[in-house]
Scaffold this motif. Structure first.
Motif, PDB file in Angstrom:
ATOM      1  N   UNK A 619       1.563 -26.905  -3.303  1.00 36.50           N
ATOM      2  CA  UNK A 619       2.035 -28.230  -3.716  1.00 36.50           C
ATOM      3  C   UNK A 619       2.699 -28.096  -5.081  1.00 36.50           C
ATOM      4  N   UNK A 620       3.966 -28.473  -5.139  1.00 38.12           N
ATOM      5  CA  UNK A 620       4.737 -28.368  -6.383  1.00 38.12           C
ATOM      6  C   UNK A 620       4.469 -29.601  -7.231  1.00 38.12           C
ATOM      7  N   UNK A 621       3.858 -29.393  -8.406  1.00 43.20           N
ATOM      8  CA  UNK A 621       3.506 -30.507  -9.289  1.00 43.20           C
ATOM      9  C   UNK A 621       4.361 -30.542 -10.554  1.00 43.20           C
ATOM     10  N   UNK A 622       5.035 -29.437 -10.845  1.00 44.38           N
ATOM     11  CA  UNK A 622       5.931 -29.387 -12.006  1.00 44.38           C
ATOM     12  C   UNK A 622       7.064 -28.442 -11.668  1.00 44.38           C
ATOM     13  N   UNK A 623       8.180 -28.626 -12.366  1.00 44.12           N
ATOM     14  CA  UNK A 623       9.373 -27.846 -12.061  1.00 44.12           C
ATOM     15  C   UNK A 623      10.134 -27.604 -13.351  1.00 44.12           C
ATOM     16  N   UNK A 624      10.771 -26.427 -13.437  1.00 42.69           N
ATOM     17  CA  UNK A 624      11.552 -26.084 -14.625  1.00 42.69           C
ATOM     18  C   UNK A 624      12.768 -25.287 -14.202  1.00 42.69           C
ATOM     19  N   UNK A 625      13.955 -25.631 -14.685  1.00 40.68           N
ATOM     20  CA  UNK A 625      15.147 -24.843 -14.351  1.00 40.68           C
ATOM     21  C   UNK A 625      15.150 -23.507 -15.087  1.00 40.68           C
ATOM     22  N   UNK A 626      15.314 -22.451 -14.334  1.00 39.90           N
ATOM     23  CA  UNK A 626      15.334 -21.121 -14.944  1.00 39.90           C
ATOM     24  C   UNK A 626      16.450 -20.994 -15.969  1.00 39.90           C
ATOM     25  N   UNK A 627      17.605 -21.601 -15.692  1.00 39.26           N
ATOM     26  CA  UNK A 627      18.751 -21.469 -16.578  1.00 39.26           C
ATOM     27  C   UNK A 627      18.466 -21.976 -17.982  1.00 39.26           C
ATOM     28  N   UNK A 628      17.526 -22.916 -18.103  1.00 41.08           N
ATOM     29  CA  UNK A 628      17.250 -23.491 -19.413  1.00 41.08           C
ATOM     30  C   UNK A 628      16.328 -22.609 -20.250  1.00 41.08           C
ATOM     31  N   UNK A 629      15.407 -21.910 -19.606  1.00 45.97           N
ATOM     32  CA  UNK A 629      14.385 -21.177 -20.329  1.00 45.97           C
ATOM     33  C   UNK A 629      14.726 -19.703 -20.550  1.00 45.97           C
ATOM     34  N   UNK A 630      15.666 -19.152 -19.796  1.00 43.17           N
ATOM     35  CA  UNK A 630      15.984 -17.741 -19.960  1.00 43.17           C
ATOM     36  C   UNK A 630      16.793 -17.515 -21.233  1.00 43.17           C
ATOM     37  N   UNK A 631      16.806 -16.279 -21.697  1.00 43.87           N
ATOM     38  CA  UNK A 631      17.537 -15.938 -22.922  1.00 43.87           C
ATOM     39  C   UNK A 631      18.996 -15.635 -22.598  1.00 43.87           C
ATOM     40  N   UNK A 632      19.663 -16.547 -21.935  1.00 47.25           N
ATOM     41  CA  UNK A 632      21.081 -16.408 -21.614  1.00 47.25           C
ATOM     42  C   UNK A 632      21.760 -17.758 -21.853  1.00 47.25           C
ATOM     43  N   UNK A 633      22.205 -18.035 -23.064  1.00 41.03           N
ATOM     44  CA  UNK A 633      22.819 -19.340 -23.347  1.00 41.03           C
ATOM     45  C   UNK A 633      24.136 -19.521 -22.604  1.00 41.03           C
ATOM     46  N   UNK A 634      24.435 -20.772 -22.349  1.00 41.04           N
ATOM     47  CA  UNK A 634      25.721 -21.089 -21.715  1.00 41.04           C
ATOM     48  C   UNK A 634      26.884 -20.977 -22.694  1.00 41.04           C
ATOM     49  N   UNK A 635      26.578 -21.079 -23.969  1.00 39.70           N
ATOM     50  CA  UNK A 635      27.646 -21.149 -24.966  1.00 39.70           C
ATOM     51  C   UNK A 635      27.129 -20.631 -26.299  1.00 39.70           C
ATOM     52  N   UNK A 636      27.999 -19.973 -27.050  1.00 35.52           N
ATOM     53  CA  UNK A 636      27.663 -19.499 -28.382  1.00 35.52           C
ATOM     54  C   UNK A 636      28.660 -20.092 -29.368  1.00 35.52           C
ATOM     55  N   UNK A 637      28.139 -20.643 -30.460  1.00 35.16           N
ATOM     56  CA  UNK A 637      28.985 -21.221 -31.507  1.00 35.16           C
ATOM     57  C   UNK A 637      28.731 -20.451 -32.789  1.00 35.16           C
ATOM     58  N   UNK A 638      29.791 -19.933 -33.410  1.00 39.16           N
ATOM     59  CA  UNK A 638      29.691 -19.107 -34.599  1.00 39.16           C
ATOM     60  C   UNK A 638      30.091 -19.905 -35.838  1.00 39.16           C
ATOM     61  N   UNK A 639      29.457 -19.582 -36.944  1.00 36.87           N
ATOM     62  CA  UNK A 639      29.819 -20.181 -38.227  1.00 36.87           C
ATOM     63  C   UNK A 639      28.957 -21.375 -38.573  1.00 36.87           C
ATOM     64  N   UNK A 640      28.628 -21.511 -39.853  1.00 34.46           N
ATOM     65  CA  UNK A 640      27.762 -22.596 -40.296  1.00 34.46           C
ATOM     66  C   UNK A 640      28.401 -23.959 -40.074  1.00 34.46           C
ATOM     67  N   UNK A 641      29.670 -24.081 -40.400  1.00 31.79           N
ATOM     68  CA  UNK A 641      30.336 -25.378 -40.277  1.00 31.79           C
ATOM     69  C   UNK A 641      30.407 -25.812 -38.816  1.00 31.79           C
ATOM     70  N   UNK A 642      30.755 -24.880 -37.948  1.00 28.37           N
ATOM     71  CA  UNK A 642      30.844 -25.230 -36.529  1.00 28.37           C
ATOM     72  C   UNK A 642      29.481 -25.569 -35.957  1.00 28.37           C
ATOM     73  N   UNK A 643      28.461 -24.832 -36.380  1.00 28.03           N
ATOM     74  CA  UNK A 643      27.110 -25.107 -35.890  1.00 28.03           C
ATOM     75  C   UNK A 643      26.637 -26.487 -36.349  1.00 28.03           C
ATOM     76  N   UNK A 644      26.896 -26.772 -37.629  1.00 30.54           N
ATOM     77  CA  UNK A 644      26.482 -28.083 -38.160  1.00 30.54           C
ATOM     78  C   UNK A 644      27.239 -29.217 -37.484  1.00 30.54           C
TER      79      UNK A 644
END
Length: 830
Positions: A619-644
């Motif tokens: 019985x499935x009582x909780x669910x989590x998307x693997x894509x969210x928890x794995x160490x593989x981001x969808x996007x990388x943003x470089x630089x302090x100004x861009x991050x802020x």
């Protein structure tokens, strides 16, 4: 119908009255002298005696603060502190006995020396017999002398007080004994008035607190040790106890209760500083009733006084003794007067006070819930209850993994079991290897010993009493720990186990020590239990719903497990149950099981959490998307100004369009590439796992392999998590989201990089440290796993709320430092 007179008539009547008084008052002395001369000799002697008595009382009232002021000024010298009697034990303390609580008795206004009148001695003897050996009862303190000095010794009028005390001790003292006993009472009443006085009271109360403090130290009390103290005051002793309690609270750094038995309380002292105040009085006690009349701070009209605020917050409990008077044959110590149930007044008093002191008071209130909350609705579904799932589970270890080595259900012990359990009961769901035979057993779960544990437990162990707001809140369907109401010294494990009406709190344990000592098996922990949902988890891809003839909208779904060897979902398919959850009382479904196979998140898979039911189905009582928890981001943003800029503007931009989606963005404040990182990236790009590990990101026209940035995160790394969520909108929006501004929720958390064995890759293990108020869903403040707080299909908010979690990796903040052999970090301290 009765008509009211015009207001001007009242003003005319008042003016006439003032004129009459003005004309009559000058003649009052003449009239009084004439009446006095007309009286007989006997009556004149009586009036003279009353006049002398009145003048004496007024003079004595002026001298009443003198002893306290002299003590404060040091007139009696430093030696007086060592000469003060420390009080005596009602019963000898057994050698080596650990003390659970100290009780100090302060007698009523008839006390003239360290000995008590016979009825008080009888009460203390029976109370000491009723209390267990680990509760110490101290007597022999005189609350009507800041020096704890008897009236019968070392005073100018000691001979008079000895005669008065001897006659009041003798039941056949007659009228003379009654008159002389009255003088003792008057003298001590004046002292009580000093205690209640806002000018001299602080001085006197500090002196009394010093006496009690010295007495406690003499009989083994350790300040700062956290052993609770109860001040038991009878009649005027109740007011003295209230005055001294606040000073003792600061000097002892311990929980303090006050039990006022027939006390005449002024309400001038801040009861909010104490754990609780029990005000016990009889319905025929006219002396006690004077307190609520004479002292304005107890009047209901002054609702902001300390007394009324403490009552409103549940800090003061008023207890009725029934048809009981103040003293003598009808008082609470009487052995001749009987209650309707056959008990004497003394028996009732001893039983009631003994139960309060031991924390087993029968005064627990029960509020009728007029509105069912979400938790009550959810609990009606069988799959939301622990008993729906067998204790013994048999799942394929290649496809399912235990959420944690130690898991189980917390059970609140009965009030009578608290001392024996000393924590909470723990029903074993899963254990480390070697302890599998314990599965299904219920064993005590206790706090172990560590460097920081004693101070932590003292700071969070509290008496629990429901306030009027809590009573009302519970009647509206919010979940409160009503089973803990009026429990003394509730520790964190009891608080967690009793947070909801049913024993359905499932947790995982870290740093477990198994003790199979002479007292039986017990588990000891040094870290807070983490709330979880289910017992096992798997990594699957949902293929679709399995139709059933009787129910086209069935809860059966076909799934296929992830194969780490092929890095694809090609294991043998399996049928699991993903039940449709119960809607809340607003008709909103916290999650849905419809069209999960069509979600874009289904391609990378779902972590499903749950357990087997009685038929063996998962019985499935909780669910989590693997894509969210794995160490593989969808996007990388470089630089302090861009991050802020992303944090300020993009993270919450166009929330409605993001419904049903998740995104993982890595913010990197430094430049993307170094020569070493480029070489490492090129090697990663040539690896066989390119499809899984080498997503690319473009920066200024250059190709930047994702792994070159992600490699900065390694197994065991930790990050501070900042969590916020928004409101539920749409057609069934929640009431709080009806305005443009929504006051959401904020929490801390810790994200740890772990090696996830089913996917055989690095992933984030996230634990929230929630500071939650009481709510309809039964969410409990404390440590919650990601799948419990967000991913739980019944109480989580993964499918209904916009959520933003920020992970901050700063080594100086997260890494442990060695402080003389003790490793600690700023993150741990937070």
């Amino acid at each position: 119908m009765r008509k009211h007179l015009p207001r001007w008539i009242y003003w005319i009547g008042l003016g006439i009255g003032v004129l009459v008084l003005t004309a009559v008052l000058p003649t009052v002395p003449v009239l009084w002298q004439g009446l006095y001369s007309a009286l007989g000799a006997t009556w004149r002697a009586t009036i003279d005696l009353l006049t002398i008595t009145l003048i004496t009382v007024l003079f004595a009232s002026l001298l009443a603060p003198l002893e306290a002021l002299g003590w404060w000024a040091g007139w009696y010298g430093d030696q007086i502190q060592t000469d003060i009697s420390p009080g005596t034990l009602a019963e000898p303390l057994i050698a080596g006995q650990a003390v659970r609580r100290y009780v100090v008795y302060l007698d009523g206004i008839s006390q003239a020396q360290h000995l008590y009148i016979p009825e008080v001695e009888r009460f203390l003897q029976e109370l000491a017999t009723a209390l267990p050996d680990d509760i110490v009862l101290i007597k022999g303190i005189i609350p009507y002398s800041v020096l704890n000095r008897p009236l019968t010794e070392d005073r100018l009028l000691s001979f008079f007080w000895r005669m008065a005390d001897r006659l009041q001790m003798n039941p056949s003292g007659g009228i003379l004994g009654l008159l002389l006993a009255t003088t003792i009472n008057i003298r001590n009443v004046l002292t009580v008035s000093v205690v209640a006085d806002q000018r001299y009271g602080p001085i006197y109360n500090q002196g009394t607190a010093q006496i009690i403090h010295n007495s406690l130290l003499t009989h083994g009390y350790q300040p700062g040790g956290g052993v609770p103290l109860t001040l038991l005051g009878y009649s005027g002793g109740g007011q003295v106890a209230m005055g001294a309690a606040a000073y003792l609270k600061r000097s002892l750094n311990a929980p303090i209760d006050v039990i006022s038995l027939s006390g005449v309380l002024s309400g001038n002292h801040n009861a909010l500083e104490l754990e609780h105040v029990y005000h016990i009085r009889g319905d025929r006690d006219w002396v006690e009733k004077e307190g609520s009349i004479l002292f304005p701070r107890r009047w209901k009209i002054f609702f902001l006084s300390d007394w009324n605020r403490a009552k409103h917050r549940g800090k003061i409990t008023l207890v009725s003794l029934g048809p009981v008077g103040h003293n003598a044959g009808t008082g609470p110590y009487s052995t001749t007067a009987h209650l309707p149930d056959g008990r004497t007044h003394l028996q009732q008093t001893v039983e009631l006070i003994a139960s309060i002191v031991q924390g087993s008071s029968p005064l627990v209130r029960r509020t009728q819930v007029s509105k069912l909350g979400n938790y009550d609705l959810y609990h009606q579904a069988a799959f939301n209850r622990p008993e729906y799932y067998p204790l013994q589970q048999s799942l394929d270890p290649e496809l399912y993994r235990a959420i944690a080595p130690w898991m189980g259900r917390l059970i609140l012990p009965h009030c009578d079991q608290r001392r024996q359990v000393n924590g909470a009961l723990f029903e074993m769901y899963h254990t480390e290897p070697g302890y599998e035979h314990l599965v299904g057993q219920q064993v005590p779960l206790r706090w172990g010993k560590s460097v920081l544990m004693p101070s932590y437990l003292r700071s969070v162990t509290k008496d629990l009493y429901f306030s009027e707001e809590a009573e009302y809140s519970m009647s509206q369907g919010l979940v409160h720990p009503y089973r803990l109401d009026r429990w003394q010294q509730v520790n964190p494990l009891e608080s967690l186990a009793g947070a909801r009406p049913y024993d359905d709190v499932v947790v995982s344990l870290n740093a477990v020590t198994v003790d199979e000592g002479s007292e039986g098996l017990a588990l000891y922990i040094t870290a807070e239990p983490i709330q979880i949902t289910g017992r096992y988890y798997a990594l699957v891809k949902i293929l679709g719903q399995v139709p059933v003839v009787e129910n086209p909208e069935s809860d059966w779904f076909r799934v296929v497990h992830f194969n780490p060897a092929t890095r694809a979902f090609d294991q043998v398919p399996e049928i699991v149950q993903i039940p449709q959850v119960v809607a809340d009382r607003d008709g909103v479904l916290p999650s849905t099981n419809r069209q999960l196979e069509r979600s874009p998140l289904n391609e990378t898979g779902w972590y499903i959490y749950g357990e087997q039911d009685g038929t063996g189905k998962f019985v499935v009582r909780a669910i989590a998307p693997r894509a969210l928890l794995r160490l593989q981001p969808d996007r990388v943003i470089f630089g302090k100004d861009a991050a802020w800029d992303y944090i300020k503007h993009d993270a919450w931009a166009n929330v409605v369009a993001q419904k049903g989606r998740v995104s993982s963005v890595l913010l990197c404040p430094t430049e993307p590439m170094s020569s070493a990182a480029r070489l490492e990236a090129e090697r990663d790009q040539a690896s066989d796992q390119a499809s899984d590990q080498t997503k690319n990101q473009t920066k200024n026209g250059r190709l930047v392999p994702m792994q070159s940035v992600v490699s900065q995160w390694r197994e065991g790394d930790r990050a501070l998590l900042l969590h916020v969520y928004g409101g539920i909108g749409g057609k069934q929006r929640e009431a709080a989201a009806n305005t443009p501004i929504f006051f959401g929720h904020f929490a801390y958390g810790v994200a740890t990089v772990v090696y996830e064995p089913l996917a055989q890759e690095l992933s984030f293990d996230i634990c929230y440290y929630q500071v939650y108020t009481h709510n309809q869903d039964g969410i409990i403040a404390g440590a919650l796993a990601w799948h419990r707080y967000l991913g739980d299909r019944q109480v989580g908010c993964l499918g209904v709320r916009p959520v933003c979690d920020m992970l901050i990796k700063l080594d100086a903040f997260t890494q442990a430092y060695d402080f003389g052999g003790m490793n600690a970090s700023a993150l741990d301290s937070l």
